[in-house]
Write a protein that holds these residues in place. Sequence first.
Motif, PDB file in Angstrom:
ATOM      1  N   PRO A 176      46.205  35.026  58.205  1.00  0.00           N
ATOM      2  CA  PRO A 176      44.933  35.537  57.685  1.00  0.00           C
ATOM      3  C   PRO A 176      44.555  34.858  56.362  1.00  0.00           C
ATOM      4  O   PRO A 176      45.375  34.760  55.461  1.00  0.00           O
ATOM      5  N   HIS A 177      43.316  34.398  56.288  1.00  0.00           N
ATOM      6  CA  HIS A 177      42.871  33.698  55.081  1.00  0.00           C
ATOM      7  C   HIS A 177      42.111  34.585  54.097  1.00  0.00           C
ATOM      8  O   HIS A 177      42.199  34.380  52.894  1.00  0.00           O
ATOM      9  N   ASN A 178      41.320  35.509  54.620  1.00  0.00           N
ATOM     10  CA  ASN A 178      40.384  36.183  53.726  1.00  0.00           C
ATOM     11  C   ASN A 178      40.070  37.579  54.249  1.00  0.00           C
ATOM     12  O   ASN A 178      40.285  37.880  55.428  1.00  0.00           O
ATOM     13  N   LEU A 179      39.517  38.417  53.365  1.00  0.00           N
ATOM     14  CA  LEU A 179      39.128  39.770  53.746  1.00  0.00           C
ATOM     15  C   LEU A 179      37.944  40.219  52.917  1.00  0.00           C
ATOM     16  O   LEU A 179      37.693  39.692  51.829  1.00  0.00           O
ATOM     17  N   SER A 180      37.188  41.191  53.440  1.00  0.00           N
ATOM     18  CA  SER A 180      35.999  41.680  52.734  1.00  0.00           C
ATOM     19  C   SER A 180      35.812  43.145  53.063  1.00  0.00           C
ATOM     20  O   SER A 180      35.953  43.563  54.218  1.00  0.00           O
ATOM     21  N   MET A 181      35.459  43.926  52.039  1.00  0.00           N
ATOM     22  CA  MET A 181      35.448  45.373  52.182  1.00  0.00           C
ATOM     23  C   MET A 181      34.061  45.933  52.468  1.00  0.00           C
ATOM     24  O   MET A 181      33.066  45.509  51.872  1.00  0.00           O
ATOM     25  N   HIS A 183      43.621  29.342  46.007  1.00  0.00           N
ATOM     26  CA  HIS A 183      42.836  29.541  47.218  1.00  0.00           C
ATOM     27  C   HIS A 183      41.834  30.673  47.134  1.00  0.00           C
ATOM     28  O   HIS A 183      41.092  30.897  48.103  1.00  0.00           O
ATOM     29  N   ALA A 184      41.792  31.410  46.048  1.00  0.00           N
ATOM     30  CA  ALA A 184      40.809  32.488  45.959  1.00  0.00           C
ATOM     31  C   ALA A 184      40.579  32.876  44.511  1.00  0.00           C
ATOM     32  O   ALA A 184      41.478  32.746  43.662  1.00  0.00           O
ATOM     33  N   VAL A 185      39.374  33.374  44.247  1.00  0.00           N
ATOM     34  CA  VAL A 185      39.012  33.900  42.935  1.00  0.00           C
ATOM     35  C   VAL A 185      38.052  35.057  43.149  1.00  0.00           C
ATOM     36  O   VAL A 185      37.215  35.030  44.051  1.00  0.00           O
ATOM     37  N   ALA A 186      38.198  36.124  42.331  1.00  0.00           N
ATOM     38  CA  ALA A 186      37.312  37.287  42.456  1.00  0.00           C
ATOM     39  C   ALA A 186      37.344  38.087  41.161  1.00  0.00           C
ATOM     40  O   ALA A 186      38.330  38.047  40.407  1.00  0.00           O
ATOM     41  N   LEU A 187      36.266  38.802  40.910  1.00  0.00           N
ATOM     42  CA  LEU A 187      36.193  39.727  39.780  1.00  0.00           C
ATOM     43  C   LEU A 187      36.305  41.152  40.291  1.00  0.00           C
ATOM     44  O   LEU A 187      35.693  41.494  41.305  1.00  0.00           O
ATOM     45  N   ASP A 188      37.055  41.989  39.570  1.00  0.00           N
ATOM     46  CA  ASP A 188      37.089  43.406  39.936  1.00  0.00           C
ATOM     47  C   ASP A 188      35.950  44.147  39.245  1.00  0.00           C
ATOM     48  O   ASP A 188      35.089  43.531  38.596  1.00  0.00           O
ATOM     49  N   ALA A 207      40.520  41.242  47.448  1.00  0.00           N
ATOM     50  CA  ALA A 207      39.546  42.329  47.400  1.00  0.00           C
ATOM     51  C   ALA A 207      40.162  43.429  46.549  1.00  0.00           C
ATOM     52  O   ALA A 207      41.307  43.290  46.080  1.00  0.00           O
ATOM     53  N   PHE A 208      39.437  44.524  46.354  1.00  0.00           N
ATOM     54  CA  PHE A 208      39.926  45.556  45.447  1.00  0.00           C
ATOM     55  C   PHE A 208      39.767  46.934  46.069  1.00  0.00           C
ATOM     56  O   PHE A 208      38.723  47.289  46.600  1.00  0.00           O
ATOM     57  N   LEU A 209      40.846  47.703  46.012  1.00  0.00           N
ATOM     58  CA  LEU A 209      40.889  49.066  46.524  1.00  0.00           C
ATOM     59  C   LEU A 209      41.245  49.970  45.354  1.00  0.00           C
ATOM     60  O   LEU A 209      42.420  50.122  45.007  1.00  0.00           O
ATOM     61  N   GLY A 210      40.221  50.545  44.723  1.00  0.00           N
ATOM     62  CA  GLY A 210      40.462  51.291  43.497  1.00  0.00           C
ATOM     63  C   GLY A 210      40.984  50.363  42.423  1.00  0.00           C
ATOM     64  O   GLY A 210      40.407  49.306  42.156  1.00  0.00           O
ATOM     65  N   LYS A 211      42.112  50.701  41.829  1.00  0.00           N
ATOM     66  CA  LYS A 211      42.712  49.859  40.800  1.00  0.00           C
ATOM     67  C   LYS A 211      43.690  48.836  41.381  1.00  0.00           C
ATOM     68  O   LYS A 211      44.233  48.000  40.649  1.00  0.00           O
ATOM     69  N   LEU A 270      45.269  41.889  49.170  1.00  0.00           N
ATOM     70  CA  LEU A 270      45.501  40.452  49.282  1.00  0.00           C
ATOM     71  C   LEU A 270      45.919  40.068  50.691  1.00  0.00           C
ATOM     72  O   LEU A 270      46.753  40.737  51.307  1.00  0.00           O
ATOM     73  N   THR A 271      45.342  38.975  51.204  1.00  0.00           N
ATOM     74  CA  THR A 271      45.882  38.390  52.433  1.00  0.00           C
ATOM     75  C   THR A 271      46.995  37.431  52.025  1.00  0.00           C
ATOM     76  O   THR A 271      46.771  36.467  51.305  1.00  0.00           O
ATOM     77  N   ASP A 272      48.189  37.728  52.477  1.00  0.00           N
ATOM     78  CA  ASP A 272      49.355  36.894  52.202  1.00  0.00           C
ATOM     79  C   ASP A 272      49.520  35.962  53.403  1.00  0.00           C
ATOM     80  O   ASP A 272      50.188  36.297  54.384  1.00  0.00           O
TER      81      ASP A 272
END
Length: 340
Positions: free
Chosen positions: A83-88, A310-315, A34-38, A42-44
Amino acid sequence: MRTLMCLLALAGLAGGAEKTELAADGLKEPFGLAFLGKDVMLTDYGGHRVILISPEGKTTVLVGGGKAGMADGVGEAASLNGPHNLSMLPDGRVYIADTMGHRLRLLDPKSKLLTTVGGGEKGFAGDGGPVSQAKFDQLYHVAVSPKGDVLFICDLGNRRIRQVELTKFTITTVAGNGKKGVPVDGEPAVDQPLVDPRAVEPDAKGRLWILERGGHALRVVENGKIRTVAGTGQAGFAGDDGPALKAKLNGPKNLFVTPAGTVLIADTENHCIREYDPTTQTIKRVMGTGKSGKGEAGGLPTETALKRPHAVALDATGTMYVSDSDNGRVLKVAKNERKE
């Protein structure tokens, strides 16, 4: 403007002006993004932590002391269990799928306070009531709706997709009947079985995308009806640039719905990222070679080897981030020269 920038960036993912860059290295099985500002959040998974990655590649622990646990608290005094995943949420707070703790957690990045929202004891319970009384069996994925009013939960062990109304905090099942099997196209999603749902994402059109690892398929729920849109159900690697229903996936584990409405898929056991286009109903590879490896940063995305992403996302700028999990790193793809 944000949507336009993402569309322009995504249009070039498989083109010739982009390159891979190293966002962070030395991680323990990096998973959800996920993204917090810049910064990248990440879930490690292997480190039982949530960390921040700065644009310069510096990592900072937000929560978790590095050992599996279930304690609520602040920062490294609190604990997570795989933890596998997170969402804001729109207000910046973050829901976490605390998989092996069978818990839904909530993190305030500002205070670093981690609390338990529901779950803890493995099982299935709570539908129709408050999420605080719910039971889960391995939460693998959580996703906040575009409006921020609904949270979707991938309850793997119960073979269900569940949702939480965030104004009432009540939980219900929206897909899966708890049995293992391939759902029949066009039937009500809540009446059909699922194989092993690993990821779920809503889109702006009200559709719900479901990825199944052992089912080797991408499915969609639209107007309450479920259907398969990509994958034959058999493990393999085939079908790029052709009809998605004839393509083969291999243990896909994560997805991301782009502003353009396409679906990025972390095709984990094929060691690549693929993109499904609902308009053309085709699929293509946008990163990874399809073979396990550790490609050096700096090359073209489709020529950069990955190992079980295990994950892909666009900022917000359209830069694509990938958790290259078994290589312990996060890579990103940005255009060198944007000529659109």
